[in-house]
Design a protein around this motif. Structure first.
Motif, mmCIF file in Angstrom:
data_model
loop_
_atom_site.group_PDB
_atom_site.id
_atom_site.type_symbol
_atom_site.label_atom_id
_atom_site.label_comp_id
_atom_site.label_asym_id
_atom_site.label_seq_id
_atom_site.Cartn_x
_atom_site.Cartn_y
_atom_site.Cartn_z
ATOM 1 N N ASN A 46 -17.060 -51.760 30.829
ATOM 2 C CA ASN A 46 -17.391 -50.508 31.921
ATOM 3 C C ASN A 46 -18.520 -49.982 31.515
ATOM 4 O OD1 ASN A 46 -16.529 -49.001 33.998
ATOM 5 N ND2 ASN A 46 -14.945 -47.845 32.734
ATOM 6 N N LEU A 47 -19.795 -50.465 31.773
ATOM 7 C CA LEU A 47 -21.006 -49.710 31.729
ATOM 8 C C LEU A 47 -21.482 -48.889 32.743
ATOM 9 C CD1 LEU A 47 -23.028 -52.545 29.704
ATOM 10 C CD2 LEU A 47 -21.937 -50.362 28.693
ATOM 11 N N LYS A 48 -20.894 -49.438 34.016
ATOM 12 C CA LYS A 48 -21.338 -48.897 35.146
ATOM 13 C C LYS A 48 -20.679 -47.421 35.186
ATOM 14 C CE LYS A 48 -21.689 -49.724 40.210
ATOM 15 N NZ LYS A 48 -21.302 -50.562 41.192
ATOM 16 N N GLY A 49 -19.305 -47.458 35.096
ATOM 17 C CA GLY A 49 -18.992 -46.084 34.794
ATOM 18 C C GLY A 49 -19.307 -45.021 34.117
ATOM 19 N N LYS A 50 -19.966 -45.397 32.947
ATOM 20 C CA LYS A 50 -20.396 -44.735 32.020
ATOM 21 C C LYS A 50 -21.775 -44.174 32.670
ATOM 22 C CE LYS A 50 -18.540 -46.842 27.844
ATOM 23 N NZ LYS A 50 -18.690 -47.117 26.391
ATOM 24 N N ALA A 51 -22.277 -45.029 33.237
ATOM 25 C CA ALA A 51 -23.899 -44.753 33.917
ATOM 26 C C ALA A 51 -23.626 -43.485 35.069
ATOM 27 C CB ALA A 51 -24.388 -45.707 34.393
ATOM 28 N N GLU A 52 -22.519 -43.665 35.607
ATOM 29 C CA GLU A 52 -22.162 -42.596 36.614
ATOM 30 C C GLU A 52 -21.945 -41.532 36.081
ATOM 31 O OE1 GLU A 52 -22.833 -42.881 39.851
ATOM 32 O OE2 GLU A 52 -23.093 -44.901 39.730
ATOM 33 N N ALA A 53 -21.012 -41.499 34.793
ATOM 34 C CA ALA A 53 -21.043 -40.154 34.176
ATOM 35 C C ALA A 53 -21.813 -39.628 33.627
ATOM 36 C CB ALA A 53 -19.757 -40.562 32.977
ATOM 37 N N PHE A 54 -22.863 -40.396 33.014
ATOM 38 C CA PHE A 54 -24.136 -39.770 32.682
ATOM 39 C C PHE A 54 -25.127 -39.261 33.738
ATOM 40 C CE2 PHE A 54 -24.191 -42.925 28.924
ATOM 41 C CZ PHE A 54 -23.523 -41.992 27.947
ATOM 42 N N LYS A 55 -24.982 -39.727 35.110
ATOM 43 C CA LYS A 55 -25.736 -39.271 36.072
ATOM 44 C C LYS A 55 -24.947 -37.860 36.266
ATOM 45 C CE LYS A 55 -26.975 -43.557 38.285
ATOM 46 N NZ LYS A 55 -27.061 -44.428 39.552
ATOM 47 N N GLY A 56 -23.674 -37.710 36.543
ATOM 48 C CA GLY A 56 -23.354 -36.517 36.797
ATOM 49 C C GLY A 56 -23.743 -35.341 35.632
ATOM 50 N N GLU A 57 -23.556 -35.965 34.227
ATOM 51 C CA GLU A 57 -24.145 -34.856 33.460
ATOM 52 C C GLU A 57 -25.721 -34.667 33.522
ATOM 53 O OE1 GLU A 57 -23.343 -36.284 29.458
ATOM 54 O OE2 GLU A 57 -21.166 -36.381 29.669
ATOM 55 N N VAL A 58 -26.350 -35.599 33.970
ATOM 56 C CA VAL A 58 -27.820 -35.367 34.192
ATOM 57 C C VAL A 58 -28.133 -34.376 35.208
ATOM 58 C CG1 VAL A 58 -30.032 -36.253 34.989
ATOM 59 C CG2 VAL A 58 -28.591 -37.540 33.178
ATOM 60 N N LYS A 59 -27.244 -34.482 36.504
ATOM 61 C CA LYS A 59 -27.427 -33.340 37.280
ATOM 62 C C LYS A 59 -26.903 -32.037 37.057
ATOM 63 C CE LYS A 59 -26.271 -35.409 41.578
ATOM 64 N NZ LYS A 59 -25.340 -35.635 42.582
ATOM 65 N N THR A 60 -25.984 -32.043 36.130
ATOM 66 C CA THR A 60 -25.559 -30.590 35.760
ATOM 67 C C THR A 60 -26.710 -30.148 35.026
ATOM 68 O OG1 THR A 60 -23.220 -31.290 35.587
ATOM 69 C CG2 THR A 60 -23.996 -29.399 34.600
ATOM 70 N N LEU A 61 -27.244 -30.853 34.110
ATOM 71 C CA LEU A 61 -28.341 -30.178 33.157
ATOM 72 C C LEU A 61 -29.540 -30.082 33.971
ATOM 73 C CD1 LEU A 61 -27.917 -33.086 30.023
ATOM 74 C CD2 LEU A 61 -27.226 -30.735 30.232
ATOM 75 N N ALA A 62 -29.894 -30.954 34.987
ATOM 76 C CA ALA A 62 -30.962 -30.533 36.009
ATOM 77 C C ALA A 62 -30.679 -29.274 36.534
ATOM 78 C CB ALA A 62 -31.153 -31.806 37.069
ATOM 79 N N SER A 63 -29.563 -28.579 36.949
ATOM 80 C CA SER A 63 -29.005 -27.684 37.687
ATOM 81 C C SER A 63 -29.255 -26.718 36.683
ATOM 82 C CB SER A 63 -27.683 -27.705 38.130
ATOM 83 O OG SER A 63 -27.550 -26.297 38.748
ATOM 84 N N GLU A 64 -28.927 -26.749 35.501
ATOM 85 C CA GLU A 64 -29.056 -25.736 34.355
ATOM 86 C C GLU A 64 -30.379 -25.578 34.109
ATOM 87 O OE1 GLU A 64 -27.216 -24.727 29.921
ATOM 88 O OE2 GLU A 64 -26.560 -26.713 31.072
ATOM 89 N N ALA A 65 -31.101 -26.636 33.791
ATOM 90 C CA ALA A 65 -32.593 -26.253 33.638
ATOM 91 C C ALA A 65 -33.392 -25.636 34.653
ATOM 92 C CB ALA A 65 -33.132 -27.882 33.455
ATOM 93 N N LEU A 66 -32.911 -25.988 36.170
ATOM 94 C CA LEU A 66 -33.557 -25.265 37.315
ATOM 95 C C LEU A 66 -33.378 -23.628 37.153
ATOM 96 C CD1 LEU A 66 -35.016 -25.174 39.917
ATOM 97 C CD2 LEU A 66 -32.814 -25.549 40.928
#
Length: 360
Positions: A46-66
């Motif tokens: 189940n690597l694809k699900g982990k990748a999607e989860a990481f993408k959500g975290e990246v988006k959150t981190l990108a918003s926080e970075a902004l």
């Protein structure tokens, strides 16, 4: 200064937070790429699900970075403004320090000048005390000093004046004082004299008004016998030089007006003046009164009116003899009147007494 340090500390903290978020974001992006690569070789896991989860975290981190970048931008602006204020404060402080030094220097100089002026004042007071008592004036010391300089310059031109000048000055000064005292005495005498004149003027006016009032009563009484009205009054009573009498008269029911050469006829003026003179004669202390040729220029009507005035005056003064001389026929209105006729006949004057009943 404290605000500036606080902004610097906030800015530093935000940089650390941003760096931390960027690192976490980079790690998550790395894990996403690794998961995508491994999912090619191991599709069962189940690597694809982990990748999607990481993408959500990246988006959150990108918003926080902004957000952190926006906060950093705001803090940098605040830091720039604080730095500008700090620079301005430093400049103001340096300027105030310079002004303080200048003012302190001026204050010390003024203190030194004040001490010198105080010393000069004490010296001046000592010299002034030797000359005489203090003279109070509204002028400033500078004005007095300037005048003293001018006076000293004038005195320097008189350095060769003879000693006799002082004696002459004292002589004329004493003469001036004597004249001054005499003038003051004259002024005092003048004041007293004016007060006495005022007092006498009041007495004079009172007596004059009393006499004129009695004359006016007789004048009005005599005018009433010929059907006329009038008044005797004082004009300018406050001035000895300008005071006088004014006669008013009115005939035939006309209101009294001032007697002059333009309003009344000649006969009316003569009749009015005779009424005034007869009223005035009533106050003359004499047993005999006379009028001479009073009717020369009168018409018969005014001659008869004046004759009535004379008879009325004689009736009111039984203890006085009255002589009326006239070249005309004189109507007799009183049985006690005596008519004496003087007639020139053949170069000789004859005197005769007219006898008979009185004419009505």
């Amino acid at each position: 200064m404290e605000g500036f340090e606080k902004v610097k500390a906030d800015l530093k903290n935000r940089y650390h937070d941003l760096l931390k978020v960027e690192v976490e974001k980079a790690e998550r992006e790395g894990w996403i790429r690794l998961a995508e690569e491994l999912s090619r070789f191991r599709p069962a896991e189940n690597l694809k699900g982990k990748a999607e989860a990481f993408k959500g975290e990246v988006k959150t981190l990108a918003s926080e970075a902004l957000k952190l970048r926006e906060q950093l931008s705001t803090l940098e602006d605040r830091l720039d403004r604080a730095r500008d204020k700090l620079v301005e404060a430093g400049v103001s402080e340096a300027l105030l320090e310079y002004q303080f030094k200048e003012l302190d220097s001026q204050l010390k100089r003024l203190y030194r000048e004040m001490e010198k002026l105080r010393e000069d004042l004490e010296i001046g007071r000592a010299e002034a005390a030797k000359v005489g008592p203090r003279v109070y004036t509204g002028r400033s010391p500078q004005e007095v000093a300037e005048e003293l300089k001018t006076v000293n310059i004038h005195l320097s031109t008189l350095s060769d004046v003879s000693r006799r000048v002082e004696k002459a000055y004292e002589k004329f000064r004493r003469l001036y004082e004597e004249l001054k005292s005499k003038i003051e005495a004259l002024e005092e005498n003048k004041r007293k004299l004016l007060e006495e004149i005022d007092a006498r003027r009041e007495v004079w006016i009172g007596k004059l008004e009393e006499v004129v009032s009695r004359i006016n009563q007789g004048y009005q009484r005599l005018l009433s016998t010929i059907g006329a009205t009038g008044e005797v009054r004082i004009v300018n009573p406050q001035s000895f030089e300008k005071a006088g009498l004014e006669l008013t008269v009115g005939f035939h029911g006309i209101p009294p007006v001032r007697l002059d050469a333009y309003t009344q006829s000649g006969g009316e003026r003569s009749t009015t003046i005779m009424a005034f003179l007869l009223a005035l004669q009533e106050h003359v202390a004499s047993p005999i009164r006379a009028v001479d040729e009073f009717d020369v220029h009168m018409d018969p009507k005014n001659r008869e009116a004046v004759a009535r005035l004379i008879v009325e005056t004689v009736r009111d003064s039984p203890g006085t003899q009255y002589i009326a001389i006239t070249p005309w026929h004189h109507p007799v209105f009183d049985e006690e009147a005596r008519v004496i006729v003087v007639q020139k006949v053949g170069g000789k004057s004859e005197v005769a007494l007219v006898e008979g009943e009185a004419k009505p």
